[in-house]
Design a protein around this motif. Structure first.
Motif, PDB file in Angstrom:
ATOM      1  N   ALA A 146       0.822  -1.212   0.000  1.00  0.00           N
ATOM      2  CA  ALA A 146       0.000   0.000   0.000  1.00  0.00           C
ATOM      3  C   ALA A 146       0.856   1.262   0.000  1.00  0.00           C
ATOM      4  O   ALA A 146       0.585   2.204  -0.760  1.00  0.00           O
ATOM      5  CB  ALA A 146      -0.944  -0.009   1.201  1.00  0.00           C
ATOM      6  N   ILE A 147       1.896   1.299   0.823  1.00  0.00           N
ATOM      7  CA  ILE A 147       2.695   2.522   0.930  1.00  0.00           C
ATOM      8  C   ILE A 147       3.532   2.747  -0.333  1.00  0.00           C
ATOM      9  O   ILE A 147       3.703   3.882  -0.779  1.00  0.00           O
ATOM     10  CB  ILE A 147       3.575   2.516   2.218  1.00  0.00           C
ATOM     11  CG1 ILE A 147       4.064   3.927   2.527  1.00  0.00           C
ATOM     12  CG2 ILE A 147       4.726   1.555   2.121  1.00  0.00           C
ATOM     13  CD1 ILE A 147       4.717   4.065   3.887  1.00  0.00           C
ATOM     14  N   VAL A 148       4.006   1.670  -0.962  1.00  0.00           N
ATOM     15  CA  VAL A 148       4.788   1.820  -2.189  1.00  0.00           C
ATOM     16  C   VAL A 148       3.886   2.252  -3.355  1.00  0.00           C
ATOM     17  O   VAL A 148       4.269   3.102  -4.163  1.00  0.00           O
ATOM     18  CB  VAL A 148       5.566   0.520  -2.513  1.00  0.00           C
ATOM     19  CG1 VAL A 148       6.163   0.555  -3.905  1.00  0.00           C
ATOM     20  CG2 VAL A 148       6.668   0.296  -1.483  1.00  0.00           C
ATOM     21  N   ILE A 149       2.692   1.689  -3.435  1.00  0.00           N
ATOM     22  CA  ILE A 149       1.753   2.113  -4.482  1.00  0.00           C
ATOM     23  C   ILE A 149       1.415   3.589  -4.312  1.00  0.00           C
ATOM     24  O   ILE A 149       1.434   4.360  -5.290  1.00  0.00           O
ATOM     25  CB  ILE A 149       0.475   1.243  -4.471  1.00  0.00           C
ATOM     26  CG1 ILE A 149       0.787  -0.171  -4.961  1.00  0.00           C
ATOM     27  CG2 ILE A 149      -0.613   1.878  -5.333  1.00  0.00           C
ATOM     28  CD1 ILE A 149      -0.375  -1.136  -4.811  1.00  0.00           C
ATOM     29  N   LEU A 150       1.105   4.003  -3.087  1.00  0.00           N
ATOM     30  CA  LEU A 150       0.780   5.417  -2.860  1.00  0.00           C
ATOM     31  C   LEU A 150       1.975   6.305  -3.195  1.00  0.00           C
ATOM     32  O   LEU A 150       1.805   7.375  -3.793  1.00  0.00           O
ATOM     33  CB  LEU A 150       0.321   5.662  -1.426  1.00  0.00           C
ATOM     34  CG  LEU A 150      -0.095   7.109  -1.127  1.00  0.00           C
ATOM     35  CD1 LEU A 150      -1.306   7.509  -1.965  1.00  0.00           C
ATOM     36  CD2 LEU A 150      -0.374   7.306   0.342  1.00  0.00           C
TER      37      LEU A 150
END
Length: 190
Positions: A146-150
């Motif tokens: 989630a944090i890498v996609i964001l």
């Protein structure tokens, strides 16, 4: 097979950020670049996996055996704080650039509600030591995804024409909401 389903469910279906809304502070604060987000994700994977294992061992080996289950939150916080200190010392000594780029967010893993939330959730779900560790690792991988996609989306948004009213935090929150809706599609997976 159940272990694999538990890991996939923790990472995608019950994503700690996008469906449980735990760990939003580092999710929104560290997701400005993919490199920093990846480093934060790796640190969270290490801490959450080890914390899930250690807290499960402490809970079943000490707290439950002696009828001290009511102390689990305090003990879990102490275990997580010690693990984060270990990670912080390691990064400061071996990966100084990542240590500096994470800045204040690295000590915030100690108070990251996602790490404590998963440790408490493992106990409340009645998971054994292996299941707790797998759930912790899967949840941490979900956090990292989630944090890498964001972070990738935020890097693209830097060069996109966005109305002035939506620049900064508003577009990040809208993007996070759309990601949560997209991850809701994984609910039929398991």
């Amino acid at each position: 097979m159940n272990i694999l389903l538990l890991a996939i469910g923790a990472a995608l279906v019950n994503n700690v950020i996008l469906s449980q809304f735990l760990g939003l502070c580092p999710f929104l604060g560290v997701s400005k670049s993919v490199n920093t987000a990846t480093g934060m994700g790796a640190a969270v994977v290490f801490v959450m996996t080890i914390a899930s294992f250690v807290t499960s061992v402490v809970y079943y080996g000490i707290l439950r055996r002696f009828g001290l289950e009511y102390l689990n939150t305090i003990v879990f916080i102490l275990v997580i704080a010690a693990l984060v200190q270990f990670v912080e010392m390691f990064l400061k000594k071996k990966v100084k650039s990542l240590y500096e780029s994470l800045g204040v967010y690295l000590p915030l893993i100690t108070t990251n509600c996602a790490v404590l939330g998963i440790a408490l959730s493992n106990v409340q779900s009645g998971y054994g030591i292996l299941e707790s560790t797998i759930n912790g690792c899967g949840s941490a991988v979900g956090f990292t995804i989630a944090i890498v996609i964001l972070a990738g989306i935020r890097e693209r948004l830097e060069h996109s024409p966005i109305p002035e009213a939506f620049k900064g935090t508003p577009i990040v929150l809208i993007t996070s909401g759309l990601m949560a809706i997209a991850f809701f599609g994984f609910s039929g997976l398991i």
